[in-house]
Design a protein around this motif. Sequence first.
Motif, mmCIF file in Angstrom:
data_model
loop_
_atom_site.group_PDB
_atom_site.id
_atom_site.type_symbol
_atom_site.label_atom_id
_atom_site.label_comp_id
_atom_site.label_asym_id
_atom_site.label_seq_id
_atom_site.Cartn_x
_atom_site.Cartn_y
_atom_site.Cartn_z
ATOM 1 N N ALA A 21 142.884 -19.792 -60.934
ATOM 2 C CA ALA A 21 142.467 -18.405 -61.146
ATOM 3 C C ALA A 21 140.993 -18.237 -60.777
ATOM 4 C CB ALA A 21 142.684 -18.003 -62.599
ATOM 5 N N THR A 22 140.625 -16.987 -60.472
ATOM 6 C CA THR A 22 139.232 -16.644 -60.202
ATOM 7 C C THR A 22 138.911 -15.282 -60.814
ATOM 8 O OG1 THR A 22 139.758 -15.606 -58.082
ATOM 9 C CG2 THR A 22 139.075 -17.922 -58.018
ATOM 10 N N ALA A 23 137.638 -15.091 -61.100
ATOM 11 C CA ALA A 23 137.120 -13.779 -61.508
ATOM 12 C C ALA A 23 135.940 -13.483 -60.600
ATOM 13 C CB ALA A 23 136.679 -13.795 -62.966
ATOM 14 N N ASP A 24 135.978 -12.363 -59.914
ATOM 15 C CA ASP A 24 134.860 -11.925 -59.076
ATOM 16 C C ASP A 24 134.145 -10.799 -59.797
ATOM 17 O OD1 ASP A 24 135.403 -13.737 -57.032
ATOM 18 O OD2 ASP A 24 136.753 -12.346 -56.016
ATOM 19 N N ILE A 25 132.847 -10.991 -60.036
ATOM 20 C CA ILE A 25 132.041 -10.025 -60.772
ATOM 21 C C ILE A 25 130.902 -9.601 -59.850
ATOM 22 C CG2 ILE A 25 130.637 -9.630 -62.834
ATOM 23 C CD1 ILE A 25 132.163 -12.106 -64.045
ATOM 24 N N GLY A 26 130.880 -8.332 -59.493
ATOM 25 C CA GLY A 26 129.863 -7.839 -58.563
ATOM 26 C C GLY A 26 129.054 -6.704 -59.157
ATOM 27 N N ARG A 27 127.754 -6.727 -58.926
ATOM 28 C CA ARG A 27 126.885 -5.653 -59.408
ATOM 29 C C ARG A 27 127.031 -4.453 -58.483
ATOM 30 N NH1 ARG A 27 121.956 -8.168 -59.557
ATOM 31 N NH2 ARG A 27 121.334 -7.238 -57.602
ATOM 32 N N VAL A 28 127.318 -3.289 -59.045
ATOM 33 C CA VAL A 28 127.493 -2.074 -58.250
ATOM 34 C C VAL A 28 126.392 -1.048 -58.504
ATOM 35 C CG1 VAL A 28 129.976 -2.331 -57.938
ATOM 36 C CG2 VAL A 28 129.133 -1.100 -59.933
#
Length: 94
Positions: A21-28
């Motif tokens: 599994a992966t979690a992608d967390i991006g600042r918007v």
Amino acid sequence: MLRVTVEVWPDGRERGKRIIATADIGRVKDGTLADYEVELQEVKLGSIGDIAYVRDYPRWSTTVWDLVARAIAAALNSGKEELPTRPLPDYEVG
């Protein structure tokens, strides 16, 4: 962008490891109070839920693990920064 990767290590050994599994967390939205979006993926299931958001997060206020925990919680719980109810076991304990 942050990527959190979940790996399984058969018998506790790195050899033979695989990503599950992966979690992608991006600042918007930048700034002292930033907004982040998160998308969870499982190798066998694909995308888990919709893209979720952590809004007005106070950057630099704590460790990166706080952001990771809140982002995962939001993705698993319809955008709320709290954990969903734990599923009941399929068996009786006792």
